[in-house]
Scaffold this motif. Structure first.
Motif, PDB file in Angstrom:
ATOM      1  N   ARG A 180     -23.513 -22.354  -2.288  1.00 34.91           N
ATOM      2  CA  ARG A 180     -23.954 -22.757  -0.960  1.00 34.91           C
ATOM      3  C   ARG A 180     -24.510 -24.170  -1.117  1.00 34.91           C
ATOM      4  NH1 ARG A 180     -28.848 -24.356  -0.107  1.00 34.91           N
ATOM      5  NH2 ARG A 180     -29.689 -22.683  -1.308  1.00 34.91           N
ATOM      6  N   GLU A 181     -23.863 -25.148  -0.474  1.00 35.87           N
ATOM      7  CA  GLU A 181     -24.310 -26.536  -0.547  1.00 35.87           C
ATOM      8  C   GLU A 181     -25.007 -26.925   0.743  1.00 35.87           C
ATOM      9  OE1 GLU A 181     -21.331 -28.898  -3.458  1.00 35.87           O
ATOM     10  OE2 GLU A 181     -20.590 -28.620  -1.433  1.00 35.87           O
ATOM     11  N   ILE A 182     -25.896 -27.902   0.649  1.00 35.80           N
ATOM     12  CA  ILE A 182     -26.567 -28.450   1.831  1.00 35.80           C
ATOM     13  C   ILE A 182     -26.168 -29.914   1.911  1.00 35.80           C
ATOM     14  CG2 ILE A 182     -28.767 -28.940   2.932  1.00 35.80           C
ATOM     15  CD1 ILE A 182     -29.926 -26.553   1.422  1.00 35.80           C
ATOM     16  N   VAL A 183     -25.474 -30.260   2.988  1.00 33.27           N
ATOM     17  CA  VAL A 183     -24.972 -31.626   3.169  1.00 33.27           C
ATOM     18  C   VAL A 183     -25.316 -32.120   4.563  1.00 33.27           C
ATOM     19  CG1 VAL A 183     -23.073 -31.383   1.528  1.00 33.27           C
ATOM     20  CG2 VAL A 183     -22.727 -30.752   3.900  1.00 33.27           C
ATOM     21  N   THR A 232     -21.873 -35.541  10.301  1.00 35.26           N
ATOM     22  CA  THR A 232     -21.680 -36.894  10.837  1.00 35.26           C
ATOM     23  C   THR A 232     -22.837 -37.346  11.720  1.00 35.26           C
ATOM     24  OG1 THR A 232     -20.397 -35.954  12.652  1.00 35.26           O
ATOM     25  CG2 THR A 232     -19.174 -36.759  10.743  1.00 35.26           C
ATOM     26  N   ALA A 233     -23.580 -36.393  12.287  1.00 36.04           N
ATOM     27  CA  ALA A 233     -24.727 -36.745  13.131  1.00 36.04           C
ATOM     28  C   ALA A 233     -25.992 -36.939  12.295  1.00 36.04           C
ATOM     29  CB  ALA A 233     -24.957 -35.655  14.174  1.00 36.04           C
ATOM     30  N   GLY A 234     -25.904 -36.731  10.980  1.00 35.13           N
ATOM     31  CA  GLY A 234     -27.054 -36.919  10.111  1.00 35.13           C
ATOM     32  C   GLY A 234     -27.917 -35.676   9.979  1.00 35.13           C
ATOM     33  N   GLU A 235     -27.449 -34.543  10.491  1.00 33.98           N
ATOM     34  CA  GLU A 235     -28.207 -33.304  10.404  1.00 33.98           C
ATOM     35  C   GLU A 235     -27.782 -32.529   9.156  1.00 33.98           C
ATOM     36  OE1 GLU A 235     -27.946 -31.088  14.003  1.00 33.98           O
ATOM     37  OE2 GLU A 235     -28.376 -32.823  15.246  1.00 33.98           O
ATOM     38  N   TRP A 236     -28.731 -31.832   8.554  1.00 35.48           N
ATOM     39  CA  TRP A 236     -28.462 -31.057   7.345  1.00 35.48           C
ATOM     40  C   TRP A 236     -27.859 -29.717   7.732  1.00 35.48           C
ATOM     41  CZ3 TRP A 236     -28.686 -33.365   2.766  1.00 35.48           C
ATOM     42  CH2 TRP A 236     -29.452 -34.518   2.647  1.00 35.48           C
ATOM     43  N   ILE A 237     -26.739 -29.377   7.105  1.00 37.64           N
ATOM     44  CA  ILE A 237     -26.072 -28.103   7.363  1.00 37.64           C
ATOM     45  C   ILE A 237     -25.688 -27.458   6.037  1.00 37.64           C
ATOM     46  CG2 ILE A 237     -25.146 -28.778   9.619  1.00 37.64           C
ATOM     47  CD1 ILE A 237     -22.436 -29.237   8.178  1.00 37.64           C
ATOM     48  N   GLU A 238     -25.502 -26.144   6.066  1.00 40.70           N
ATOM     49  CA  GLU A 238     -25.031 -25.425   4.890  1.00 40.70           C
ATOM     50  C   GLU A 238     -23.521 -25.323   4.944  1.00 40.70           C
ATOM     51  OE1 GLU A 238     -26.806 -21.583   4.732  1.00 40.70           O
ATOM     52  OE2 GLU A 238     -28.709 -22.348   3.978  1.00 40.70           O
ATOM     53  N   ARG A 239     -22.889 -25.417   3.787  1.00 35.47           N
ATOM     54  CA  ARG A 239     -21.444 -25.201   3.715  1.00 35.47           C
ATOM     55  C   ARG A 239     -21.122 -24.475   2.413  1.00 35.47           C
ATOM     56  NH1 ARG A 239     -18.932 -31.126   2.239  1.00 35.47           N
ATOM     57  NH2 ARG A 239     -19.516 -31.034   0.061  1.00 35.47           N
ATOM     58  N   PRO A 240     -20.129 -23.610   2.451  1.00 38.35           N
ATOM     59  CA  PRO A 240     -19.758 -22.898   1.228  1.00 38.35           C
ATOM     60  C   PRO A 240     -18.863 -23.763   0.343  1.00 38.35           C
ATOM     61  CG  PRO A 240     -18.454 -22.119   3.075  1.00 38.35           C
ATOM     62  CD  PRO A 240     -19.433 -23.115   3.631  1.00 38.35           C
ATOM     63  N   ALA A 241     -18.944 -23.548  -0.945  1.00 37.31           N
ATOM     64  CA  ALA A 241     -18.070 -24.235  -1.905  1.00 37.31           C
ATOM     65  C   ALA A 241     -17.683 -23.217  -2.980  1.00 37.31           C
ATOM     66  CB  ALA A 241     -18.790 -25.423  -2.524  1.00 37.31           C
ATOM     67  N   THR A 242     -16.557 -23.462  -3.618  1.00 35.44           N
ATOM     68  CA  THR A 242     -16.065 -22.562  -4.653  1.00 35.44           C
ATOM     69  C   THR A 242     -15.612 -23.366  -5.852  1.00 35.44           C
ATOM     70  OG1 THR A 242     -15.026 -21.441  -2.784  1.00 35.44           O
ATOM     71  CG2 THR A 242     -14.748 -20.440  -4.895  1.00 35.44           C
TER      72      THR A 242
END
Length: 175
Positions: A151-154, A157-167
């Protein structure tokens, strides 16, 4: 000298006849052309609309500004809640490497817990659920025989922090 005078008179005579021909052609074309003027269409009729937003908030009022600021502060609070714990903890060594420089080369079970073997710069490391990988605050959520789920936190484009999955998939047949 006389030859030059005759030549000049000869050329002047030729020029005037060409000029007359040209003037005649222009006048013929002008008389033959009939101008077509398209009539203008009638303007569309204006239909006034009644204003039905008397009870709504005025767009330039302080109340509208307060609502927008509250909405933005709620988003900022949610973003801060996501990234603040990551900024306050101590970083692990494998967080200095980009995720594409890390390769999973195997897995094993140690004390009943799955452990993944990853290679970085020809060194083998053991990682398990809860460890961090990569430069995007990637926390390992699952280790299987086929790969590592993170689980990454990036920032979007609006500069807000979101979680995204990675494998990270197991590399087979590499040395």
């Amino acid at each position: 000298m006389a030859f030059l005078a005759l030549l000049t008179l000869g050329l002047a005579g030729c020029e005037s006849s060409d000029q007359q021909e040209l003037q005649q052609w222009i006048s013929t074309q002008r008389n033959a052309t009939i101008p077509r003027i398209m009539p203008l269409s009638a303007p569309t009729r204006f239909a006034p609309q009644s204003y039905d937003q008397q009870d709504a908030i005025e767009p330039f009022s302080n109340q509208k500004l307060v609502q927008a600021l509250k909405r933005d502060s709620n988003k900022a609070t949610a973003n801060a809640a996501l990234i603040t714990p990551e900024l306050s903890r101590r970083k692990e060594p494998l967080e200095a490497m980009p995720l594409d420089a890390v390769a999973m080369v195997g897995s094993l079970t140690k004390a009943g817990q799955p452990v993944a073997l990853v290679r970085v710069d020809n060194l083998i490391y053991q990682v398990r659920v809860g460890n961090y990988l990569g430069q995007n605050y990637g926390r390992i959520t699952a280790v299987t025989e086929a790969g590592i789920e993170l689980r990454e936190i990036v920032q979007d484009t609006a500069g807000e922090w979101i979680e995204r999955p990675a494998t990270l998939q197991l590399l087979e047949g590499t040395k």
